[in-house]
Design a protein around this motif. Structure first.
Motif, short mmCIF file in Angstrom:
data_model
loop_
_atom_site.label_atom_id
_atom_site.label_comp_id
_atom_site.label_asym_id
_atom_site.label_seq_id
_atom_site.Cartn_x
_atom_site.Cartn_y
_atom_site.Cartn_z
N ARG B 374 -5.64 -2.37 9.69
CA ARG B 374 -6.02 -2.38 8.27
C ARG B 374 -5.29 -1.25 7.51
NH1 ARG B 374 -11.98 -2.13 8.28
NH2 ARG B 374 -11.66 0.11 8.22
N ALA B 375 -5.27 -0.06 8.11
CA ALA B 375 -4.61 1.07 7.45
C ALA B 375 -3.09 0.85 7.38
CB ALA B 375 -4.92 2.35 8.21
N ALA B 376 -2.53 0.18 8.39
CA ALA B 376 -1.08 -0.02 8.43
C ALA B 376 -0.60 -0.75 7.18
CB ALA B 376 -0.69 -0.81 9.68
N ARG B 377 -1.40 -1.70 6.71
CA ARG B 377 -1.00 -2.45 5.50
C ARG B 377 -0.83 -1.51 4.32
NH1 ARG B 377 -4.96 -6.59 7.16
NH2 ARG B 377 -6.41 -5.77 5.61
N TRP B 378 -1.73 -0.53 4.15
CA TRP B 378 -1.62 0.42 3.04
C TRP B 378 -0.39 1.30 3.19
CZ3 TRP B 378 -4.19 -1.43 -0.61
CH2 TRP B 378 -5.50 -1.92 -0.47
N PHE B 379 -0.11 1.71 4.43
CA PHE B 379 1.07 2.55 4.66
C PHE B 379 2.36 1.80 4.31
CE2 PHE B 379 -1.72 5.37 7.12
CZ PHE B 379 -1.22 6.61 6.76
N TRP B 380 2.45 0.54 4.75
CA TRP B 380 3.67 -0.22 4.46
C TRP B 380 3.82 -0.44 2.96
CZ3 TRP B 380 7.25 0.24 7.66
CH2 TRP B 380 7.03 0.20 9.04
N LEU B 381 2.68 -0.72 2.28
CA LEU B 381 2.73 -0.87 0.82
C LEU B 381 3.21 0.42 0.18
CD1 LEU B 381 2.13 -2.46 -1.80
CD2 LEU B 381 -0.21 -1.56 -1.71
N TYR B 382 2.69 1.55 0.69
CA TYR B 382 3.07 2.84 0.13
C TYR B 382 4.59 3.06 0.25
CZ TYR B 382 3.89 7.74 -0.47
OH TYR B 382 4.43 8.93 -0.91
N PHE B 383 5.15 2.88 1.45
CA PHE B 383 6.58 3.15 1.65
C PHE B 383 7.43 2.16 0.85
CE2 PHE B 383 5.23 5.56 5.50
CZ PHE B 383 5.87 6.76 5.19
N ALA B 384 6.98 0.89 0.79
CA ALA B 384 7.75 -0.09 0.01
C ALA B 384 7.77 0.31 -1.46
CB ALA B 384 7.13 -1.49 0.18
N ALA B 385 6.62 0.78 -1.97
CA ALA B 385 6.54 1.19 -3.38
C ALA B 385 7.41 2.42 -3.63
CB ALA B 385 5.08 1.47 -3.75
N VAL B 386 7.42 3.36 -2.67
CA VAL B 386 8.26 4.57 -2.83
C VAL B 386 9.74 4.17 -2.88
CG1 VAL B 386 9.09 6.65 -1.63
CG2 VAL B 386 6.63 6.18 -1.78
N ASP B 387 10.14 3.26 -1.98
CA ASP B 387 11.55 2.83 -1.95
C ASP B 387 11.92 2.16 -3.27
OD1 ASP B 387 11.70 3.84 0.55
OD2 ASP B 387 11.48 1.93 1.58
N PHE B 388 11.03 1.32 -3.77
CA PHE B 388 11.32 0.63 -5.03
C PHE B 388 11.36 1.63 -6.18
CE2 PHE B 388 9.99 -2.11 -8.68
CZ PHE B 388 11.15 -2.86 -8.72
N ALA B 389 10.44 2.59 -6.18
CA ALA B 389 10.42 3.60 -7.24
C ALA B 389 11.71 4.42 -7.21
CB ALA B 389 9.21 4.51 -7.05
N THR B 390 12.18 4.76 -6.01
CA THR B 390 13.42 5.54 -5.89
C THR B 390 14.60 4.73 -6.46
OG1 THR B 390 12.54 6.49 -3.86
CG2 THR B 390 14.88 6.82 -4.27
N LEU B 391 14.62 3.44 -6.11
CA LEU B 391 15.67 2.56 -6.64
C LEU B 391 15.63 2.54 -8.17
CD1 LEU B 391 17.85 0.55 -5.62
CD2 LEU B 391 16.13 -1.26 -5.87
N CYS B 392 14.42 2.47 -8.73
CA CYS B 392 14.27 2.46 -10.20
C CYS B 392 14.81 3.74 -10.81
CB CYS B 392 12.80 2.30 -10.58
SG CYS B 392 12.11 0.71 -10.13
N LEU B 393 14.60 4.88 -10.13
CA LEU B 393 15.10 6.15 -10.66
C LEU B 393 16.62 6.19 -10.62
CD1 LEU B 393 12.53 8.71 -9.16
CD2 LEU B 393 12.70 7.90 -11.52
N PHE B 394 17.21 5.65 -9.55
CA PHE B 394 18.68 5.63 -9.45
C PHE B 394 19.29 4.68 -10.47
CE2 PHE B 394 18.32 7.73 -5.27
CZ PHE B 394 19.37 8.64 -5.39
N THR B 395 18.57 3.58 -10.75
CA THR B 395 19.14 2.58 -11.67
C THR B 395 18.67 2.79 -13.11
OG1 THR B 395 17.31 1.10 -11.09
CG2 THR B 395 19.38 0.79 -9.89
#
Lengths: 108, 450
Positions: B374-395
């Motif tokens: 159950r916790a793993a799902r939140w962690f994966w969501l967290y890292f995916a959101a961080v990666d997307f946010a980083t991409l948004c900052l670069f673009t």
């Protein structure tokens, strides 16, 4: 009462110590190989020498106390004395075959 | 004596830290600070300090109060001093945020906010350093992993000192030409000493020991680890020493930062090689969620380093510094922090609740306090959101960044709920949950038997 030797108590003490688990590994301290030596003297005092998986483990005091409780609870044992040692340091190779199998470690 | 190895206030530090993390992420989702505002805008500085002081530093301090005794195999110098330190740091951060709100025009001008922030934060971290320093003194000389922490503690002293200079500058108290120059030019030194020295270098030391402990890997103390320590210390010494001289004389920081960067890169490469060894040589084949997520955080550190090299080579460091700092703060430090928090909360809760009844009655395992899938799902969501946010900052897409920050907030909230469930023993089977003699853990502090 019939004559007894300290060896008579070793198996019951070992069995009692199986109630004590290493919290991190979730397995009893006997099969993990954390109990190095058990001895019972003429005063029926159980002397347990044991270690922890890592030096400075935050569970050390609880493991010592738990082992003391378990050994002293064996019928016929007057009291228990638990000594912690890090010589030799514990390695997973010290686990029993069952514990190694449980953790997926090759038995060498 | 039983219970001396549990830190009384660590859970309180963690709880306050998670609140600051959630607040910072919510502010980003609402469009407060970078990238909606400039990097040095007061709104950005509020978010940045909520993350670096409120979240990461409190998390690290709380973790160190628990794990410095583990690293040194000695009890903590004082189990009470962490409480005033926490109060001072939180009050100081409050004063700092109030100061930034004044700069943003959201509060009326009160000249003493910044000096109060400097005094309170300085005192709070001084109490932390005193408590940990006296603990180190009991085990001097420290072992290799603990030496990383010593360097990290020196770095927080430097970081806070620079921070006080900046606070005095914002409050209009700097009349010395030397300090005024430092205020203008030393910001990169403050950032590098904080993120690189205090947070990353300390995390290196603690992770060496924790990864080995949790994965049953051999503890590393060979030449690779020693040179990681030497080169990292050298990098920080160059940043602080040569960097301060350059900043104080209004000279360019490029040479100092380049030299420090080379030493830092070599240090990171060696640390990476050690971490690969720890994972490869582990005895425990099936590793827990915290170790898996720590690996994901480490991959983010590697990605951040590669991006920094690429940006430096292409001359884009200044342009993308916000995105790079974001990736270091959230992909690496916060990712690792949340992963280890998930484990440490369960471990401390187990010790507090079941340690006293060990040997008297059957007890659950630490793993029984958590539900990893159950916790793993939140962690994966967290890292995916961080990666997307980083991409948004670069673009340069601030609106999409806000959406990503909202998902980061939701994921963090999910992990926080899991931590509360662990603390409340909700996941433990009822038959084993609270045996006779066991203490039901309190949410925000740890019961310590004397």
């Amino acid at each position: 009462m019939s004559e007894w030797t300290g060896d008579d108590f070793l198996d019951p003490i070992r069995e009692a110590l199986r109630l004590v688990i290493d919290p991190e590994l979730g397995y009893n301290i006997v099969d993990l190989g954390l109990v190095y030596e058990i001895d019972v003297d003429d005063g029926r005092i159980a002397h347990v020498t044991m270690t922890t998986t890592t030096r400075g483990c935050p569970a050390t005091d609880y493991l010592r106390s738990g082992a003391h409780q378990a050994a002293a609870s064996v019928t016929g044992i007057a009291s228990a004395d638990v000594t912690m040692t890090y010589d030799p340091p514990w390695t997973p190779r010290m686990m029993s075959p069952q514990a190694k199998e449980h953790f997926g470690i090759a038995d060498d | 004596m039983q219970g001396t190895t549990l830190s009384r206030w660590t859970l309180s530090y963690f709880a306050v830290a998670v609140v600051f993390l959630l607040a910072a992420q919510a502010l980003m989702a609402l469009g407060v600070g970078y990238p909606s505002a400039a990097l040095r805008a007061p709104q950005t500085l509020i978010v940045v300090h909520c993350v670096t002081v409120g979240w990461l530093s409190l998390l690290m301090c709380g973790a160190l109060f628990q794990f410095v005794p583990v690293l040194l195999a000695r009890p903590i110098y004082s189990n009470m001093l962490p409480l005033p330190a926490l109060i001072l740091i939180v009050a100081g951060l409050g004063a700092l945020i109030a100061g930034f709100l004044q700069l943003a025009g959201a509060l009326p001008w009160m000249p003493h906010c910044f000096i109060a922030a400097g005094i309170l934060l300085g005192s709070g971290f001084a109490v932390v350093l005193w408590t940990l320093g006296r603990t180190f003194a009991r085990a001097w000389p420290p072992n290799l992993p603990a030496q990383f922490v010593v360097v990290g503690l020196c770095a927080i002293a430097v970081t806070v000192t620079f921070g006080i200079v900046f606070a005095l500058g914002y409050g209009g108290y700097l009349h010395s030409a030397l300090l005024a120059k430092l205020r203008v030019h030393a910001l990169p030194l403050h950032v590098i000493a904080g993120l690189g020295g205090w947070l990353t270098f300390t995390a290196f030391g603690v992770s060496h020991r924790l990864l080995a402990m949790f994965m049953l890997s051999p503890e590393l103390d060979g030449p690779t680890t020693r040179w990681t320590l030497y080169l990292g210390t050298l990098a920080l010494a160059i940043v602080v020493g040569a960097g301060t001289v350059a900043a104080a004389t209004a000279g360019g920081l490029e040479i100092a930062l380049s030299l420090a960067g080379l030493a830092g890169l070599a240090c990171l490469a060696l640390y990476g090689s050690d971490v690969v060894q720890l994972y490869r040589r582990r005895v425990r084949r099936v590793i827990e969620l915290n170790s898996r997520m720590a690996a994901v955080a480490l991959a983010h550190l590697a990605a951040a380093v590669l991006l920094i090299i690429a940006c430096a080579a292409l001359g884009g460091i200044a342009r993308f510094s916000g995105a790079l700092v974001f990736l270091v703060c959230f992909g690496w430090l916060t990712g690792l922090g949340l992963a280890k928090l998930y484990k440490i909360v369960a471990f401390v809760t187990w010790l507090e609740c079941y340690g006293p009844v060990l040997g008297k009655t059957p007890t659950p395992r630490v793993q029984d306090l958590v539900v990893e899938p159950r916790a793993a799902r939140w962690f994966w969501l967290y890292f995916a959101a961080v990666d997307f946010a980083t991409l948004c900052l670069f673009t340069g897409t601030p609106l999409m960044f806000r959406a990503a920050a909202a998902f980061m907030t939701i994921a963090t909230l999910g992990i926080a709920v899991e931590l509360v469930r662990t603390r409340r023993l909700v996941n433990v089977k009822e038959a084993l949950r609270l045996p006779s003699g066991a203490h039901a853990p309190r949410l925000l502090l740890t019961f310590v038997a004397h």
